[in-house]
Design an enzyme around this catalytic site. Structure first.
Site, short mmCIF file in Angstrom:
data_model
loop_
_atom_site.label_atom_id
_atom_site.label_comp_id
_atom_site.label_asym_id
_atom_site.label_seq_id
_atom_site.Cartn_x
_atom_site.Cartn_y
_atom_site.Cartn_z
N ASP A 101 -2.15 5.49 5.86
CA ASP A 101 -1.94 6.91 5.61
C ASP A 101 -2.69 7.22 4.32
O ASP A 101 -3.00 6.33 3.52
CB ASP A 101 -0.45 7.27 5.51
CG ASP A 101 -0.23 8.78 5.69
OD1 ASP A 101 -1.22 9.54 5.61
OD2 ASP A 101 0.92 9.20 5.91
C1 BGC Z 1 -0.15 12.57 6.24
C2 BGC Z 1 -0.83 12.12 7.51
C3 BGC Z 1 -2.16 12.81 7.62
C4 BGC Z 1 -2.98 12.47 6.39
C5 BGC Z 1 -4.35 13.11 6.40
C6 BGC Z 1 -1.02 12.41 5.02
O1 BGC Z 1 -0.43 13.04 3.92
O2 BGC Z 1 1.05 11.84 6.05
O3 BGC Z 1 -0.03 12.41 8.62
O4 BGC Z 1 -2.81 12.40 8.79
O5 BGC Z 1 -2.30 12.94 5.24
O6 BGC Z 1 -4.27 14.49 6.24
#
Ligand code: BGC
Length: 746
Positions: free
Chosen positions: A230
């Protein structure tokens, strides 16, 4: 591009390390020297958020317009696997047109608490439902030659301290609840990537947990894709690589690359571990090339229509006294509530999409009804920051005037985005106070008030549900939700959504209450398996609306349930008939109840479901094949999935509280009675045929107090036999027990 193994041999150590983290917010690193291109990824899950310019992971900056489909809170309530696949297909097509190689979704974390700020992005409180819908979505996206990222792996069920908190969960609960959905999606749909979560699990960061990322994900489940972090989830990059985290996103300003190079050079990390990750990343890049090599176009008009069809199936008709709904188009209606004019249709954060167009319910209603629709805003969205007392009074009196003059009121209420979002959790489940005041006044002015809700996670209704004759839970419905809602209100479509999460009477009834969101960077999953309906149903608690509930404008009857043990598991069939006068869809739900399990189990658990469309008077036979996994439990002592030989109940119904038919079936499997050993109790000896024969013999065949008397066995039953022997007043000694055990072992 040459093949990944060929490229691997030509890459320098530095180049290999560079491939393991992003070049920027959304792109992987290219190696121009060898013709290795960068690929671009984008959020997901309910629409594409491609940021052509500067990136951010909270939806703050702009992105290209894309179809905003209903967020997962809505899609989960559709219980429609085929529809989830169509959403995936459309989303994948939009990704292909934007040259996006991987869509960052679906999110399938379990809705453990209604307070989780990101529940709108998750499908259900149940892993079966989340897993089936998630798998269909992945299959749909990937049918375009575009990858997905199944997220957030794992046990990311809250936003509070999501980057640091440790979820403390026992293994059985992990396996049966929090990992089960991921396992299903991986088995059924093979996502190209899995995104590890920010949090720690039992003290270990998911991004560097070898048990999670390698033992379970790859060795047990056979996942062959790449693991992506993530955004910002990496704590120790080298430990992550060793654990099975292939790609760090976004860019790491070179720090991680340097750490990887140093670790290989000093022997801390074997180069083969790095090679393995690089190979997976090269395979990922290679996989996307055929799609990227072609031009793709999107029919945004058709996707808007699909978004509308999907939204129609996401709405759950919770209550409809005296068949008030659907309304006739010549009804005199008043529409009250700013959400009817300014829809809340998606959640805030990384999933936030710039829609290609946006319907609102007010216009859609006006387009259907014959008479002019009167409207009153009733409240200002995010009122506390912008409304003074006189404005509020004015809004209320306008609403009352409009309500009194109409036959029926459509009252649009819900949660403003300031109430729920990625990044933080709610601390209560109520609607905003100004909306509750409005509800009171409007209902007094006109009791014929239908409430339509827009919210990403459950709100409490027990204080007001009795005051209104009908409630539509419309969740967040994406860009075409307004038209879909109007279609349902006026009977142009028949409601077919079902609750994917229980609506409790009060927040305090939720099983995570007291253990959510934890403290001191730790959150204890003290409720264990009793998540959602598993808790409410097992404890037979009153709820506002149960899991699986949802009304239709027609009625369905269930008949002729049959169950049959097969070599694969249990074959179930049931006949469903539309007994009303309108065409409609029913979600047939199959629950397993297992009172004879060797370990504690929730009262009932969903093991199958299907949505069937039936014309008035029509019947269909629905079949389910429960497999070995459906019949198994993760045995905490044996540490594996087991099918126990026992009788189970198969229940079929229209919600977890509306079981229509039930049947018993004998399941073939292991006997989970452990063999007698040095620790075995009097009760266990008595229950074991050979053991009890030896006891009888010791008592001279007459049975005596210990062996034969049920009351005594009950009283002393939990004493290991050897300990009783030591008392000296039993007709056997510890040596006898040893001898008997040796005898039984032969
Ligand atoms: C989120 C993810 C997301 C990623 C990219 C993170 O803060 O938890 O679900 O895909 O950011 O935007």
């Amino acid at each position: 591009m040459r093949t990944p193994p060929e490229l691997l041999t030509d890459l320098t150590l530095e180049e290999k390390a560079s491939l393991c983290s992003g070049a920027d917010f959304w792109r992987t690193t290219a190696v121009d020297r060898l013709g290795i291109p960068a690929i671009m990824v984008a959020d997901g899950p309910n629409g594409l958020r491609k940021q052509p310019e500067k990136g951010d992971h909270m939806g703050l900056g702009g992105s290209n317009p894309a179809t905003c489909f209903p967020p997962a809170a809505g899609l989960g309530s559709s219980w429609n696997v085929e529809l989830a696949q169509r959403v995936g297909m459309a989303l994948g097509a939009e990704a292909a047109a934007e040259k996006i190689a991987v869509v960052l979704g679906p999110g399938i974390n379990i809705k453990r608490s209604p307070l989780c700020g990101r529940n709108f992005e998750y499908l259900s409180e149940d892993p079966r439902l989340s897993g089936e819908l998630g798998a269909a979505y992945v299959t749909g996206v990937q049918s375009n030659g575009v990858g997905t990222s199944l997220k957030h792996f794992a046990v990311n069920n809250q936003e509070t301290e999501r980057l640091r908190v440790s979820a403390e969960v026992d293994e059985r609960t992990l396996r049966e609840i929090y990992l089960a959905g991921f396992e299903r999606v991986i088995a059924q749909a093979a996502p190209w990537t899995v995104m590890c979560s920010y949090n720690r699990i039992n003290g270990v960061y998911a991004s560097q947990d070898p048990w999670l990322l390698t033992e379970i994900l790859r060795d047990e489940w056979g996942f062959e894709g790449a693991v992506v972090s993530d955004w910002g989830a990496v704590n120790d990059r080298v430990a992550g690589l060793a654990a099975g985290l292939d790609l760090e996103m976004p860019a790491s300003d070179g720090t991680s690359d340097a750490a990887i190079v140093a670790a290989v050079q000093t022997g801390v990390l074997e180069e083969i571990v790095l090679d393995r990750a690089v190979l997976r990343l090269l395979e990922l890049i290679e996989r996307a090339q055929p799609m990227l090599a072609q031009l793709h176009t999107v029919d945004h008009g058709a996707h808007h229509e699909l978004a509308r069809a999907v939204a129609t199936e996401c709405v759950v008709l919770l209550k409809n006294d005296k068949g008030l709904l659907p309304l006739a188009p010549d009804t005199s209606v008043a529409v009250i509530g700013e959400f009817a004019r300014t829809p809340r249709y998606q959640g805030t954060g990384s999933a936030q999409v710039v829609p290609t167009q946006l319907d609102n319910a007010l216009d859609a209603i006006q387009a259907i009804v014959a008479n002019p629709v009167s409207f009153a805003a009733g409240y200002v969205i995010d009122a506390p920051t912008v409304t003074d007392a006189s404005t509020t009074a004015g809004l209320l009196s306008d609403a009352v005037a409009v309500a009194s003059a109409a036959d029926t009121v459509l009252l649009f209420l819900g949660l403003p985005s300031s109430y729920e979002s990625e990044g933080w959790d709610r601390d209560h489940m109520s609607l905003p106070p100004e909306q509750l005041d409005l509800l009171e006044e409007v209902v007094q002015a006109n009791p014929q008030t239908i409430v339509v809700l827009s919210n990403g996670s459950a709100v409490t209704m027990s204080d007001w549900a009795d005051k209104v004759p009908a409630i539509m839970e419309a969740w967040l419905l994406g860009q075409a939700g307004g038209a879909a809602t109007a279609d349902l209100i006026f009977g142009r479509a028949n409601p077919s959504g079902r609750l994917a999460e229980t609506i409790p009477l009060r927040l305090e009834d939720n099983p995570s209450f007291g253990n959510f969101p934890g403290d001191n960077l730790s959150v204890r999953y003290g409720e264990g398996l009793l998540v959602g309906y598993r808790h409410y149903d097992t404890r037979r608690m009153e709820v506002s609306y149960p899991f699986g509930h949802g009304l239709s404008y027609t009625t369905f009857e269930y008949a002729a349930l049959t169950t049959k043990a097969t070599d694969e598991g249990v074959a179930v069939s049931v006949e469903v008939t539309n007994t009303g006068s309108l065409a409609g869809q029913e979600v047939v739900q199959v629950y397993l109840s297992d009172p004879h399990a060797a370990v504690f189990r929730p009262l009932q658990e969903l093991v199958g479901f299907t949505k069937v469309a039936l014309d008035p008077g029509a019947s269909t036979v629905v079949e389910f094949a429960l497999n070995q996994r459906d019949l198994s439990i993760f045995h905490p002592t044996l540490g594996r999935w087991v099918v126990q030989q026992r009788a189970i109940y198969v229940e079929v119904g229209a919600s977890s509280r509306d079981i229509r038919l039930r049947s018993t079936v004998q399941v073939a499997g292991e006997s989970l009675t452990l063999p007698l050993g040095p620790d075995s109790t009097l009760e266990e000896w008595s229950a074991d045929p050979a053991g009890s024969a030896l006891l009888q013999e010791a008592f001279g065949g007459g049975g005596g107090a210990l062996a034969g008397d049920a009351e005594i066995v009950k009283l002393l039953g939990n004493f290991p036999l050897v300990r009783l022997a030591r008392f000296g007043n039993t007709p056997f000694t510890t040596a006898d027990v040893d001898r008997w055990l040796a005898q039984l072992a032969n």
